[in-house]
Design a protein around this motif. Structure first.
Motif, PDB file in Angstrom:
ATOM      1  N   THR A 279      -1.421  -8.921 -39.378  1.00  0.00           N
ATOM      2  CA  THR A 279      -0.284  -9.151 -40.257  1.00  0.00           C
ATOM      3  C   THR A 279      -0.179 -10.629 -40.596  1.00  0.00           C
ATOM      4  O   THR A 279      -0.632 -11.482 -39.821  1.00  0.00           O
ATOM      5  N   ILE A 280       0.391 -10.948 -41.746  1.00  0.00           N
ATOM      6  CA  ILE A 280       0.755 -12.328 -42.064  1.00  0.00           C
ATOM      7  C   ILE A 280       2.112 -12.568 -41.407  1.00  0.00           C
ATOM      8  O   ILE A 280       3.097 -11.899 -41.747  1.00  0.00           O
ATOM      9  N   TRP A 281       2.160 -13.492 -40.457  1.00  0.00           N
ATOM     10  CA  TRP A 281       3.354 -13.664 -39.630  1.00  0.00           C
ATOM     11  C   TRP A 281       4.609 -13.936 -40.459  1.00  0.00           C
ATOM     12  O   TRP A 281       5.676 -13.408 -40.163  1.00  0.00           O
ATOM     13  N   GLN A 282       4.471 -14.720 -41.509  1.00  0.00           N
ATOM     14  CA  GLN A 282       5.629 -15.081 -42.321  1.00  0.00           C
ATOM     15  C   GLN A 282       6.223 -13.866 -43.042  1.00  0.00           C
ATOM     16  O   GLN A 282       7.411 -13.828 -43.341  1.00  0.00           O
ATOM     17  N   GLU A 283       5.387 -12.850 -43.263  1.00  0.00           N
ATOM     18  CA  GLU A 283       5.830 -11.676 -44.014  1.00  0.00           C
ATOM     19  C   GLU A 283       6.404 -10.576 -43.120  1.00  0.00           C
ATOM     20  O   GLU A 283       6.997  -9.621 -43.622  1.00  0.00           O
ATOM     21  N   GLY A 284       6.216 -10.698 -41.835  1.00  0.00           N
ATOM     22  CA  GLY A 284       6.807  -9.698 -40.956  1.00  0.00           C
ATOM     23  C   GLY A 284       5.989  -9.398 -39.724  1.00  0.00           C
ATOM     24  O   GLY A 284       4.758  -9.446 -39.754  1.00  0.00           O
ATOM     25  N   TYR A 285       6.687  -9.102 -38.635  1.00  0.00           N
ATOM     26  CA  TYR A 285       6.049  -8.761 -37.366  1.00  0.00           C
ATOM     27  C   TYR A 285       7.065  -8.017 -36.515  1.00  0.00           C
ATOM     28  O   TYR A 285       8.257  -7.959 -36.835  1.00  0.00           O
ATOM     29  N   ALA A 286       6.589  -7.443 -35.423  1.00  0.00           N
ATOM     30  CA  ALA A 286       7.481  -6.776 -34.470  1.00  0.00           C
ATOM     31  C   ALA A 286       7.559  -7.611 -33.191  1.00  0.00           C
ATOM     32  O   ALA A 286       6.686  -8.434 -32.919  1.00  0.00           O
ATOM     33  N   THR A 287       8.597  -7.378 -32.425  1.00  0.00           N
ATOM     34  CA  THR A 287       8.807  -8.096 -31.170  1.00  0.00           C
ATOM     35  C   THR A 287       8.775  -7.113 -30.012  1.00  0.00           C
ATOM     36  O   THR A 287       9.463  -6.090 -30.041  1.00  0.00           O
ATOM     37  N   ALA A 288       7.968  -7.417 -29.000  1.00  0.00           N
ATOM     38  CA  ALA A 288       7.875  -6.553 -27.824  1.00  0.00           C
ATOM     39  C   ALA A 288       8.904  -6.949 -26.780  1.00  0.00           C
ATOM     40  O   ALA A 288       9.340  -8.086 -26.718  1.00  0.00           O
ATOM     41  N   ASP A 289       9.276  -5.971 -25.948  1.00  0.00           N
ATOM     42  CA  ASP A 289      10.219  -6.217 -24.854  1.00  0.00           C
ATOM     43  C   ASP A 289       9.524  -6.755 -23.606  1.00  0.00           C
ATOM     44  O   ASP A 289      10.138  -7.467 -22.807  1.00  0.00           O
ATOM     45  N   ALA A 290       8.260  -6.391 -23.423  1.00  0.00           N
ATOM     46  CA  ALA A 290       7.573  -6.771 -22.190  1.00  0.00           C
ATOM     47  C   ALA A 290       6.073  -6.716 -22.358  1.00  0.00           C
ATOM     48  O   ALA A 290       5.543  -5.979 -23.200  1.00  0.00           O
TER      49      ALA A 290
END
Length: 297
Positions: A279-290
């Motif tokens: 993914t292009i980081w500036q355009e979007g990503y998800a965040t993990a909990d662990a």
């Protein structure tokens, strides 16, 4: 998994109650844990200048020594000395070293898990305040890695097995790297563990399986490694084109840096591509909990 700590505690209590009925500590039906001999005459010791969490105790045989370790949730390695002394090791707080012993009757055993493919060796919760790379590589001490909130039996946001410290002496076959979100595994990478060390297992040349279809052995990647710099760890990127166009698959932001997607209110911050590709980081990503790392023997 660490998200089910209450169930885990109940399981341990049930296992220990079962053990009260067993005639021997080695009875396989008693314990979910199993132990294997550290090979080639190697033994684990407390490093000079440090003190063990658990004092050395007398034990009539190896079975008794094993039982002392089983009773402690954060014991994964134990040593039986030829003078009938038992030393069990605290998985995170003890500073250990691995050496060959002159005594053939001194033995060290490490934990495996009965009937389970993966053995958890590292866990860190996002935004917990723990530093990832230094803690994984044992740079510094437990107190320097983050909030020292572990009790004798439980750690809410962080876990590090000292099996990591004896990695080179273990018959590791595979290593699994997983990201979790809402109690479910969302990303995994499985590596060939044969002949690996703490420094070289996280390599694109060792990948066996991956959640992303464009991350595989031989795939082009500019950076793939544990420590990209002090701010980014477990970093897999495709292109460096400045903050607006940089693309990749995952990274752990350890502190604030120049790009907006690296700046967060708390650290470590685990971000990843929730697509099947980079993914292009500036355009979007998800965040993990662990983040969880496992070994297989």
């Amino acid at each position: 998994m660490r998200f089910y700590n209450s169930l885990l505690i109940l399981k341990i209590l049930f296992i220990l109650l079962q053990c009260l009925q067993c005639p021997k500590y080695t009875d396989a039906t008693c314990f979910a844990k199993e132990y294997k001999l550290l090979p080639d005459g190697f033994n684990v010791f407390i490093k000079n200048g440090s003190q063990p969490v658990f004092k050395q105790q007398s034990a009539k045989d190896e079975n008794r020594c094993m039982h002392m370790c089983v009773k402690e949730r954060l014991c994964h390695i134990w040593r039986f000395d030829d003078n009938h002394k038992c030393q069990i090791f605290h998985s995170m707080k003890d500073v250990i070293t691995v050496e060959k012993s002159k005594s053939a009757s001194m033995t060290t055993y490490y934990e495996t898990v009965k009937d389970e493919k993966w053995h958890e060796i590292y866990y860190v919760k996002s935004k917990s305040g723990f530093v990832v790379y230094p803690s994984f590589m044992a740079i510094g001490t437990y107190e320097s890695w983050g909030p020292a909130n572990c009790t004798r039996v439980f750690c809410p946001d962080f876990f590090r097995s000292n099996l990591i410290d004896v990695w080179k002496k273990l018959p590791v076959t595979k290593v699994k790297f997983s990201l979790f979100k809402d109690n479910a595994e969302v990303i995994f990478l499985i590596f060939n563990g044969h002949g690996t060390t703490t420094q070289n297992w996280f390599s694109i040349s060792r990948i066996l399986q991956s959640s992303w279809k464009d991350v595989h052995k031989g795939a082009p990647s500019i950076d793939f490694g544990l420590d990209y710099n002090s701010a980014r760890t477990f970093y897999i990127t495709k292109h460096h084109r400045g903050c607006e166009r940089e693309s990749g698959w995952m990274m752990i932001a350890e502190l604030k840096k120049g790009c907006s997607w690296e700046n967060h209110s708390a650290y470590p911050h685990i971000i990843y591509s929730n697509k099947t590709t980079a993914t292009i980081w500036q355009e979007g990503y998800a965040t993990a909990d662990a983040l969880v790392i496992y070994m297989s023997f």
